[in-house]
Design a protein around this motif. Structure first.
Motif, PDB file in Angstrom:
ATOM      1  N   ALA A   1       0.825  -1.208   0.000  1.00 41.28           N
ATOM      2  CA  ALA A   1       0.000   0.000   0.000  1.00 41.28           C
ATOM      3  C   ALA A   1       0.858   1.257   0.000  1.00 41.28           C
ATOM      4  N   VAL A   2       1.920   1.259   0.803  1.00 44.02           N
ATOM      5  CA  VAL A   2       2.819   2.410   0.852  1.00 44.02           C
ATOM      6  C   VAL A   2       3.527   2.580  -0.489  1.00 44.02           C
ATOM      7  N   TYR A   3       4.003   1.486  -1.062  1.00 44.64           N
ATOM      8  CA  TYR A   3       4.706   1.561  -2.345  1.00 44.64           C
ATOM      9  C   TYR A   3       3.765   1.988  -3.473  1.00 44.64           C
ATOM     10  N   ALA A   4       2.523   1.507  -3.450  1.00 45.35           N
ATOM     11  CA  ALA A   4       1.565   1.917  -4.478  1.00 45.35           C
ATOM     12  C   ALA A   4       1.348   3.428  -4.432  1.00 45.35           C
ATOM     13  N   THR A   5       1.249   3.974  -3.222  1.00 43.23           N
ATOM     14  CA  THR A   5       1.079   5.419  -3.074  1.00 43.23           C
ATOM     15  C   THR A   5       2.316   6.173  -3.555  1.00 43.23           C
ATOM     16  N   ALA A   6       3.503   5.678  -3.181  1.00 40.32           N
ATOM     17  CA  ALA A   6       4.747   6.347  -3.573  1.00 40.32           C
ATOM     18  C   ALA A   6       4.943   6.323  -5.086  1.00 40.32           C
ATOM     19  N   LEU A   7       4.641   5.192  -5.730  1.00 36.27           N
ATOM     20  CA  LEU A   7       4.796   5.104  -7.179  1.00 36.27           C
ATOM     21  C   LEU A   7       3.773   5.981  -7.896  1.00 36.27           C
ATOM     22  N   ALA A   8       2.568   6.092  -7.327  1.00 37.67           N
ATOM     23  CA  ALA A   8       1.573   7.001  -7.902  1.00 37.67           C
ATOM     24  C   ALA A   8       2.038   8.450  -7.774  1.00 37.67           C
ATOM     25  N   LEU A   9       2.643   8.797  -6.631  1.00 33.87           N
ATOM     26  CA  LEU A   9       3.197  10.139  -6.454  1.00 33.87           C
ATOM     27  C   LEU A   9       4.330  10.397  -7.445  1.00 33.87           C
ATOM     28  N   GLU A  10       5.146   9.377  -7.707  1.00 38.07           N
ATOM     29  CA  GLU A  10       6.230   9.515  -8.676  1.00 38.07           C
ATOM     30  C   GLU A  10       5.681   9.735 -10.086  1.00 38.07           C
ATOM     31  N   ASP A  11       4.618   9.009 -10.448  1.00 40.52           N
ATOM     32  CA  ASP A  11       3.987   9.224 -11.749  1.00 40.52           C
ATOM     33  C   ASP A  11       3.394  10.620 -11.845  1.00 40.52           C
ATOM     34  N   LEU A  12       2.812  11.087 -10.736  1.00 31.48           N
ATOM     35  CA  LEU A  12       2.266  12.448 -10.706  1.00 31.48           C
ATOM     36  C   LEU A  12       3.390  13.470 -10.895  1.00 31.48           C
ATOM     37  N   ARG A  13       4.514  13.225 -10.221  1.00 28.98           N
ATOM     38  CA  ARG A  13       5.655  14.148 -10.341  1.00 28.98           C
ATOM     39  C   ARG A  13       6.169  14.207 -11.773  1.00 28.98           C
ATOM     40  N   LYS A  14       6.200  13.044 -12.434  1.00 33.06           N
ATOM     41  CA  LYS A  14       6.683  12.988 -13.811  1.00 33.06           C
ATOM     42  C   LYS A  14       5.622  13.392 -14.820  1.00 33.06           C
ATOM     43  N   CYS A  15       4.416  13.611 -14.326  1.00 31.54           N
ATOM     44  CA  CYS A  15       3.278  13.958 -15.188  1.00 31.54           C
ATOM     45  C   CYS A  15       3.043  12.864 -16.230  1.00 31.54           C
ATOM     46  N   MET A  16       2.999  11.633 -15.767  1.00 30.95           N
ATOM     47  CA  MET A  16       2.744  10.509 -16.672  1.00 30.95           C
ATOM     48  C   MET A  16       1.332  10.613 -17.242  1.00 30.95           C
ATOM     49  N   GLN A  17       1.187  10.295 -18.520  1.00 29.39           N
ATOM     50  CA  GLN A  17      -0.118  10.334 -19.165  1.00 29.39           C
ATOM     51  C   GLN A  17      -0.556   8.909 -19.477  1.00 29.39           C
ATOM     52  N   TYR A  18      -1.794   8.580 -19.114  1.00 25.70           N
ATOM     53  CA  TYR A  18      -2.332   7.252 -19.362  1.00 25.70           C
ATOM     54  C   TYR A  18      -3.540   7.310 -20.295  1.00 25.70           C
ATOM     55  N   GLY A  19      -3.445   8.156 -21.315  1.00 22.94           N
ATOM     56  CA  GLY A  19      -4.557   8.290 -22.248  1.00 22.94           C
ATOM     57  C   GLY A  19      -5.622   9.243 -21.761  1.00 22.94           C
ATOM     58  N   GLU A  20      -5.449   9.761 -20.543  1.00 21.38           N
ATOM     59  CA  GLU A  20      -6.397  10.736 -20.000  1.00 21.38           C
ATOM     60  C   GLU A  20      -5.609  11.958 -19.554  1.00 21.38           C
ATOM     61  N   HIS A  21      -6.204  13.124 -19.651  1.00 22.17           N
ATOM     62  CA  HIS A  21      -5.508  14.359 -19.311  1.00 22.17           C
ATOM     63  C   HIS A  21      -6.320  15.144 -18.292  1.00 22.17           C
ATOM     64  N   PHE A  22      -5.627  15.918 -17.510  1.00 19.28           N
ATOM     65  CA  PHE A  22      -6.301  16.855 -16.634  1.00 19.28           C
ATOM     66  C   PHE A  22      -6.809  18.022 -17.491  1.00 19.28           C
ATOM     67  N   PRO A  23      -7.695  18.856 -16.976  1.00 22.36           N
ATOM     68  CA  PRO A  23      -8.201  19.998 -17.752  1.00 22.36           C
ATOM     69  C   PRO A  23      -7.068  20.834 -18.354  1.00 22.36           C
ATOM     70  N   GLN A  24      -7.259  21.227 -19.624  1.00 22.68           N
ATOM     71  CA  GLN A  24      -6.272  22.013 -20.354  1.00 22.68           C
ATOM     72  C   GLN A  24      -4.923  21.285 -20.477  1.00 22.68           C
ATOM     73  N   GLU A  25      -4.962  19.948 -20.285  1.00 23.91           N
ATOM     74  CA  GLU A  25      -3.775  19.118 -20.431  1.00 23.91           C
ATOM     75  C   GLU A  25      -2.623  19.610 -19.551  1.00 23.91           C
ATOM     76  N   THR A  26      -2.963  20.095 -18.375  1.00 20.59           N
ATOM     77  CA  THR A  26      -1.944  20.576 -17.446  1.00 20.59           C
ATOM     78  C   THR A  26      -1.479  19.448 -16.547  1.00 20.59           C
ATOM     79  N   CYS A  27      -0.303  19.612 -15.955  1.00 17.66           N
ATOM     80  CA  CYS A  27       0.235  18.634 -15.021  1.00 17.66           C
ATOM     81  C   CYS A  27      -0.027  19.082 -13.592  1.00 17.66           C
ATOM     82  N   ALA A  28      -0.138  18.088 -12.703  1.00 19.60           N
ATOM     83  CA  ALA A  28      -0.300  18.405 -11.280  1.00 19.60           C
ATOM     84  C   ALA A  28       1.035  18.849 -10.697  1.00 19.60           C
ATOM     85  N   ASN A  29       0.961  19.678  -9.666  1.00 15.57           N
ATOM     86  CA  ASN A  29       2.149  20.163  -8.971  1.00 15.57           C
ATOM     87  C   ASN A  29       2.413  19.260  -7.778  1.00 15.57           C
ATOM     88  N   ILE A  30       3.551  18.579  -7.753  1.00 16.08           N
ATOM     89  CA  ILE A  30       3.860  17.649  -6.675  1.00 16.08           C
ATOM     90  C   ILE A  30       3.925  18.337  -5.320  1.00 16.08           C
TER      91      ILE A  30
END
Length: 548
Positions: free
Chosen positions: A429-458
């Motif tokens: 569970a901890v690793y799943a959260t950390a890897l998701a945070l890492e994907d967020l930091r890298k702004c990984m795209q999985y075929g879906e985008h946030f509004p205006q195709e912007t990235c989240a701020n870690i």
């Protein structure tokens, strides 16, 4: 104050004392005088504050925090309500030596991630960890503390300077997790449970941000029924706790048994709200039934009163089929019930490996971890000693030896304390959260985008943004891979274990089979019956099977 939910900036005015306090939304600076006024109002204005209760937990600082809710104590002593005086808080009782390792599993995983330069580089993970003591109230308060950021929680507001925990790991029980998931789901705040198995939690309409690293009881119940049918037991009793876990699971078991042609002799409930757990009634039913194979669908915390009654009435010669809630958790003291529970067989969470955890666990010491409020209690229970300090000077039992700190963890039977099943679920569970945070930091795209195709701020992301990445995370470990399906469930993998005595007269959990949903067709249920050790005088399966 910052609203925990995602909303547009707007001006809110509310009265605290004589002056108005303004909240301008999450993107506007907060006035210092407003914070002071809020604190003053909560401290002085009667009737305008929530009750203060002590926080049972500890924390370590970090750039991003994770929350953890664990049942460190098995039970709590509820005060008698006289309605003539102010109620006092419940007292946690029965410290769980094995439960404490769950806390350390989270600390270990976070420490390991912080030392890994490939995951969240230059970002330190911290944590808030709380003890629920099996109480809904404490689990709920822990969640509100973490969301609101202050000891006296203000629902829907963030009163601290930092962001709330990125995700909450817990709770263990399904009913407590349902309560938390209803609140966390409002804010799309990720929650990953390591022990909640109720099928209800897979409903995405009710619980949109709930995930788990333990399979749903849909699969366990069908597997337990298949286990019973495999051994040819056709006349079966069922005992279940009267909570979400026991009721839903036992009903599926009963349906699957009847569908397979077996008959259910009785289906009785453990009333968890009663101190005696209506043990006499259940023992009476078991004693007077000709069914010798009995499925118990409950957590281990509710079993001691029943086992005591079975012992008192000398009820032996039964085969117990255990759900994962107690299949690898010995009631304390186990030796007392060893004759009753001999040959228990059941489903257990798959045991993974955590390289380095045993070495880490044996290295902990109260002097090097003064921030860990549970470690001293663990020390007392593990070494059967008592710290002599001002807190227990007057209540100290003179027959108990004094803890000195010179005790060595290496001298303990660590293999009997460390249990890698739920521990591994927390690790994942901890690793799943950390890897998701890492994907967020890298702004990984999985075929879906946030509004205006912007990235989240870690450094300042919203809960729903992390939720997007947790849904997509994949965690590869050893020969298995962890991920979440559309209902937030992991792949189904159970070990089938049998309680056996070794030559040293120590009872161990021996793996005798497996239940794996990812296995090829025909290999989902695998059982090696020759490895099963039955009780003395019972050499074949049919010895336990009495027809109607």
């Amino acid at each position: 104050m910052e609203d925990v939910s995602v909303s547009a900036t707007r001006k809110v005015t509310f009265k605290l004392g004589a002056k108005p306090c303004f909240w301008f939304g999450p993107r506007m600076p907060l006035l210092v005088w407003c914070l002071k006024l809020v604190y003053l109002a909560q401290s002085t204005v009667p009737g305008c504050q929530l009750k203060r209760d002590s926080v049972s937990g500890f924390s370590r600082d970090g750039d991003i925090l994770l929350g953890g809710i664990f049942r460190v104590h098995f039970s709590a002593l509820q005060p008698l309500l006289t309605f003539q005086e102010e109620p006092v808080a419940a007292t946690c009782q029965t410290f769980g030596l094995q439960n404490y390792q769950l806390v350390q599993a989270m600390v270990f995983a976070i420490k390991e991630i912080n030392n890994n330069p490939t995951i969240l580089p230059n970002i330190t993970l911290g944590f808030h960890i709380y003890d629920s003591c099996t109480l809904f109230k404490r689990s709920l308060k822990a969640t509100l503390w973490m969301l609101s950021g202050q000891e006296v929680p203000t629902p829907n507001y963030r009163c601290g300077r930092r962001l709330p925990p990125a995700a909450i790991i817990g709770d263990s029980g399904s009913t407590r997790s349902i309560v938390l998931a209803l609140i966390l789901g409002l804010y799309r705040h990720p929650q990953i449970s390591y022990g909640s198995t109720s099928p209800l939690l897979g409903d995405r309409n009710q619980f949109p941000s709930f995930f788990r690293t333990i399979p749903s009881d849909d699969f366990q119940s069908r597997g337990l029924a298949q286990l019973v049918i495999h051994f040819g037991w056709t006349w079966v009793g069922i005992v279940a706790s009267d909570d979400e876990y026991g009721q839903v699971g036992s009903q599926i078991v009963q349906q699957e048994l009847i569908k397979a042609g077996a008959c259910v002799a009785f289906n009785v409930n453990i009333l968890i709200s009663r101190s005696d757990k209506n043990a006499f009634y259940i023992a009476h039913i078991i004693k007077n039934s000709t069914a010798n194979a009995i499925v118990i669908f409950s957590s281990v915390a509710y079993l001691p009163p029943l086992l005591d009654e079975l012992l008192r009435q000398n009820i032996t010669g039964k085969i117990w089929i255990a759900s994962e809630g107690w299949s690898t958790s010995f009631p304390v003291p186990f030796e007392k019930y060893s004759e009753i529970l001999a040959s228990t067989i059941g489903f257990a969470i798959h045991s993974g490996k955590m390289l380095g955890f045993q070495e880490y666990f044996t290295s902990i010491h109260p002097s090097s971890s003064p921030w860990d409020m549970f470690l001293r209690k663990f020390w007392e229970g593990a070494f059967r000693c008592q710290w002599l300090d001002w807190e227990n000077l007057l209540t100290r039992d003179n027959t108990t030896k004094k803890c000195t700190g010179a005790e060595r963890m290496e001298s303990l039977p660590i293999n009997s304390i460390i249990e890698f099943r739920f521990t591994y679920n927390i690790y994942k569970a901890v690793y799943a959260t950390a890897l998701a945070l890492e994907d967020l930091r890298k702004c990984m795209q999985y075929g879906e985008h946030f509004p205006q195709e912007t990235c989240a701020n870690i450094s300042a992301f919203h809960p729903w943004q992390l939720l997007h990445y947790i849904k997509k995370v994949r965690l590869g470990r050893e020969t298995t891979e962890a991920f979440f399906d559309k209902h937030g469930n992991p792949p189904v993998l159970y070990d089938i274990v049998n309680w056996q005595r070794d030559p040293e007269n120590i009872t161990r959990h021996v793996k005798v089979g497996s239940y794996d949903s990812t296995a090829p067709s025909g290999k989902t249920f695998v059982m090696n019956s020759s490895l099963v050790q039955w009780a003395a005088g019972k050499t074949q399966v049919r010895d336990y099977n009495i027809q109607i």
